[in-house]
Design an enzyme around this catalytic site. Structure first.
Site, mmCIF file in Angstrom:
data_model
loop_
_atom_site.group_PDB
_atom_site.id
_atom_site.type_symbol
_atom_site.label_atom_id
_atom_site.label_comp_id
_atom_site.label_asym_id
_atom_site.label_seq_id
_atom_site.Cartn_x
_atom_site.Cartn_y
_atom_site.Cartn_z
ATOM 1 N N CYS A 121 70.947 66.957 34.909
ATOM 2 C CA CYS A 121 72.178 66.599 35.465
ATOM 3 C C CYS A 121 73.836 66.517 34.274
ATOM 4 O O CYS A 121 73.336 66.308 32.591
ATOM 5 C CB CYS A 121 71.980 65.101 35.436
ATOM 6 S SG CYS A 121 71.828 63.593 33.829
ATOM 7 N N CYS A 173 73.239 64.708 30.347
ATOM 8 C CA CYS A 173 72.473 65.252 29.805
ATOM 9 C C CYS A 173 73.362 65.980 29.014
ATOM 10 O O CYS A 173 73.063 66.445 27.736
ATOM 11 C CB CYS A 173 70.931 65.906 29.968
ATOM 12 S SG CYS A 173 70.241 65.135 31.046
ATOM 13 N N ASP A 213 40.925 70.293 41.257
ATOM 14 C CA ASP A 213 40.624 69.700 40.382
ATOM 15 C C ASP A 213 40.353 68.776 40.241
ATOM 16 O O ASP A 213 41.457 67.987 41.367
ATOM 17 C CB ASP A 213 40.719 70.108 39.331
ATOM 18 C CG ASP A 213 40.730 69.238 37.302
ATOM 19 O OD1 ASP A 213 39.933 69.326 37.050
ATOM 20 O OD2 ASP A 213 42.094 68.816 36.540
ATOM 21 N N ASP A 264 45.636 71.182 36.780
ATOM 22 C CA ASP A 264 46.633 70.309 35.510
ATOM 23 C C ASP A 264 45.876 70.984 34.523
ATOM 24 O O ASP A 264 47.085 71.012 33.400
ATOM 25 C CB ASP A 264 46.361 68.902 35.979
ATOM 26 C CG ASP A 264 45.477 67.950 35.354
ATOM 27 O OD1 ASP A 264 44.753 68.284 35.885
ATOM 28 O OD2 ASP A 264 45.650 66.819 35.292
ATOM 29 N N ASP A 274 41.616 74.624 33.583
ATOM 30 C CA ASP A 274 41.355 74.609 35.074
ATOM 31 C C ASP A 274 42.472 76.201 35.151
ATOM 32 O O ASP A 274 42.727 77.108 35.532
ATOM 33 C CB ASP A 274 42.687 73.644 35.722
ATOM 34 C CG ASP A 274 41.283 72.810 35.740
ATOM 35 O OD1 ASP A 274 40.840 72.634 35.860
ATOM 36 O OD2 ASP A 274 42.274 71.754 35.995
#
Lengths: 725, 47
Positions: free
Chosen positions: A37, A40, A444, A619, A623
């Site tokens: 934004c 930042c 997962d 994740d 995986d």
């Protein structure tokens, strides 16, 4: 601490990342992660500009690239990187070679072509309107001069603005195959040629306006497609840049040095503190510790390690600081193994043919054959070559896949835009096409169906008074199990003078109360595994057992998938007990526990061989390979870098619910794309006979072309209008 | 006829001017960061 370790800058000579600028200035480009934004932008730019010597700093929010400039020698790239990290953002230098991406130049070229073609369209349409509406009353000389003016504008504009199509068609033809750009290029060149011929011959019909408008409309589709791809590539580049690791190596003389993980050799001794990620496969040398293996094996609870045991790359040390001896190089470690598996998976996926390309393969030979048939047909009926050629070219112009070129990108850009708002980040357009085809979803467990945060399981078996006594110790610690215990007991005081021994447990100042692992409470660690023990003077130790917290929405998501006719399966690296419980609570009947990364990949291969179209949601590093092999894959926002990179879509937050919405939007998008194809086909079916018989005038060609493009675009926009897909 | 020529010439002139402005904006990098441009308007100072 983790951030600093994950950079390669200290060990690396950064001067190769500096780009030379003019007047002795140099530029340094940095991938910044986490900027979203205006705040930042302000924070990063003013923070970096405040550094001595830095003359400019500009953050590109669309690409996440910060460009910093200074007089050569006036500032150091290390200081800039450190400043950005101090501000709380992840930062990594862009590789100079990779930065000069052809992508940005492609985008600019497309925009420039589009602007020029747009100008040409409006201008020539003005001239053409004059001829269409006033042609009858117009003197031949006036009409002629208008035609010449149109030719002077249209021919250079079409050749300049049409270069993306000409180049692509040329490349395809040189390889010996045909893509959609071949008939487009043919139609553009032939319509210009035919119009020029008509103008020279003092004819009344020309297609200059059609050629320019065709270019313009097709460029819109091409630019939308580019925007989608560049967003996806930007995300992928970011992930790559942020992936290099650092390690602290113990030199033979006992001093510490920081080196890039890729420079580690087998036999090197490494020091890892709590929170550090193990960079290479290694053997634990000193001090028993605990490590979080959830990204490697999917096991939810931290595992104890004794000296002499092997620890795989990707594990995170959660217990006492440890000294490890490397047993493999980075490229030979598990992570690299998986990355290779991943690459293989993605190669197999590139065999997937996009809907638009499938349409093109059927369309190109059909249209070319049709034009040829018209040409031969008119010759056979005794028409002159000029008339036959005119009608054949008219067929090519009118069938030019203008609507087809817009049909797919328009739908995809609307669909990804809508999903972006809901927190689903789609990395490529064809990911949506693939998502619409799935018939099986594989989840997962750890970190995907569960939050990855443990919770106290046997609170009911323990008296509230004892729970509170234990919690007074637990509240002083940041250990995940202690925090789970404190959460179960609710808010309350901390016992005075609590001491923590990392990797063991907590005790009060007088050692009257102890909370920790079995050994901490004087029990045999071999016989009492897992959980936490609480002991007081004279009383029997109390065992606290923990389990994972399932995401609150997991059950609803699984049910929603089942309602949509998609079977659901769970693959977990965890123990069968833990897996069975989560599967039952999520409503998943089919599950496999204790499967490692290779077994997961093998399972995906097997499902693929059965002809299933699998969506993989995961994740962990374990995986990633399976996700690469799946038909399409989705990673939650908390996923490991390598898994996010392997996935086609990333969920922005922790919530799984947008996954269902993604599926609905993907299915709807597929329906709309097919509808658009049908609309384009319908238009061609009515226009082709007219063109073949020679009834089509430039006015009709222009009107139908614009009309059909407008129709498919409006149809695509229905996706964003619909409240619920 | 001279009226038509005048109109065409002025149309061409206006169109080319607009095109030139757009190309200038494009080449000076104003379309490189659409997301950032949308956020920067919220910043107070000229930084």
């Amino acid at each position: 601490m983790n951030l600093a370790l994950r950079s390669a800058d200290m060990a690396d000579d950064l001067s190769r990342h500096l780009l030379p600028g003019d007047d002795g200035n140099c530029q340094f480009e940095i991938a910044v992660k986490g900027a979203r934004c205006a705040n930042c932008i302000a924070k990063i730019e003013t923070g970096v500009r405040a550094l001595a010597g830095v003359s400019e700093a500009r953050l590109n929010l669309s690409t996440g690239k910060l460009t910093v400039g200074w007089k050569r020698g006036a500032a150091s790239p290390h200081a800039v990187l450190r400043r950005i990290r101090d501000l709380g953002y992840e930062a990594q230098p862009f590789d100079a070679a990779a930065t000069l991406s052809s992508g940005e130049q492609e985008g600019r070229l497309l925009l420039r072509c589009m602007a020029i073609a747009g100008f040409g369209t409006v201008f020539i349409m003005g001239l053409a309107d004059a001829v269409w509406y006033g042609g009858g009353d117009m003197e031949a000389a006036t009409r002629q001069s208008l035609f010449w003016l149109a030719a002077a504008v249209a021919i250079p504009i079409t050749f300049y603005a049409g270069q993306p199509f000409f180049l692509s068609a040329f490349r395809a033809l040189r390889r010996g195959n045909a893509n959609m750009d071949v008939p487009i290029s043919a139609a553009l060149i032939l319509s210009l040629g035919l119009s020029l011929y008509q103008t020279v011959q003092h004819g009344t019909h020309n297609y200059f306006d059609a050629a320019v408008m065709l270019t313009f409309l097709l460029l819109i589709g091409r630019y939308l497609d580019y925007r989608l791809r560049s967003r996806a590539q930007g995300a992928a580049r970011h992930l790559l840049a942020l992936q290099s690791l650092l390690a602290r190596r113990i030199r033979p003389d006992g001093d510490l040095e920081t080196v890039a993980a890729r420079d580690l050799a087998p036999g090197d001794r490494l020091l890892l503190a709590s929170g550090d990620r193990v960079p290479v496969n290694a053997v634990l040398e000193e001090h028993a510790t605990e490590a979080d293996m959830s990204l490697v094996t999917g096991e939810s609870m931290p595992q104890p390690f004794a000296p002499g045991e092997a620890i795989y790359a990707g594990a995170v040390i959660t217990g006492a600081p440890a000294i490890l001896r490397a047993t493999a190089r980075v490229e030979d470690s598990l992570v690299a193994d998986l990355a290779r598996l991943l690459e293989a998976g993605q190669q197999s996926r590139s065999l997937y043919v996009k809907l638009a390309d499938r349409a093109a393969r059927a369309y190109v030979p059909l249209v070319c054959g049709l034009a040829l048939a018209v040409f031969v047909g008119w010759l056979g009926m005794g028409a002159s070559i000029a008339v036959a050629a005119t009608n054949a070219i008219t067929v090519l112009i009118i069938t030019c896949p203008c609507a087809l070129g817009l049909a797919v990108p328009a739908v995809q850009i609307v669909a990804t835009g809508r999903l972006f708002q809901r927190g689903v980040f789609v990395k490529s357009g064809d990911a949506l096409e693939r998502l619409a085809e799935i018939d099986l979803a594989v989840f997962d467990k750890t970190g995907t169906l569960t939050t990855g945060v443990p919770a106290l399981r046997n609170a009911a078996d323990v008296s509230p008074a004892i729970l509170e006594q234990a919690a007074q110790l637990a509240r002083a610690s940041r250990h995940p199990l202690a925090q789970a215990l404190a959460a179960a007991a609710g808010p309350g005081p901390v016992a005075p003078g609590v001491r923590e021994t990392i990797g063991m447990g907590l005790e009060t100042a007088d050692s009257a109360r102890k909370l920790g692992n079995a050994a901490w409470c004087g029990l045999d660690p071999g016989a009492h595994k897992g959980g936490m023990w609480f002991c007081r003077d004279g009383a029997a130790p109390v065992h606290f057992v923990f389990h994972e917290t399932i995401r609150p929405e997991a059950g609803a998501v699984v049910a929603a998938l089942l309602r949509r006719g998609i079977s659901v399966e769970m693959l977990s690296g965890d123990h069968p007990m833990a897996a069975a419980e989560i599967a039952a609570r999520a409503g998943i009947a089919q599950w496999h526990a204790g499967v490692g990364a290779r077994e997961k990949a093998a399972r995906l291969q097997a499902l693929k061989a059965e002809g299933r179209h699998v969506l993989m949601v995961g994740d962990g590093i374990n995986d990633a390979a399976a996700m690469g092999l799946a038909h399409v894959s989705i990673a939650p926002g908390s996923a490991a870098d390598v898994s996010q990179q392997a996935s086609d879509m990333v969920l922005r937050g922790q919530d799984l619910t947008p996954l269902v919405e993604a599926l609905d939007v993907a299915r709807k998008a597929r329906r709309l794309v097919l509808q658009n194809f049908a609309l384009a086909l319908l238009y061609n079916l009515t226009a082709i006979p007219l063109a073949a018989l020679g009834f089509v005038t430039p006015l009709i060609a222009a009107a139908t072309m614009a009309g059909s493009s407008l129709l498919v675009t409006l149809n695509a926009l229905r996706l964003s209008l619909a409240g619920k897909p | 006829m001279s009226g038509v020529a005048l109109i065409i010439a002025s149309a061409l002139g206006v169109g080319l001017t607009a095109l030139a402005v757009l190309l200038w904006a494009l080449n000076s990098g104003q379309y490189d960061d659409p997301d950032g441009a949308a956020e920067r308007i919220l910043l107070d100072d000229g930084d």
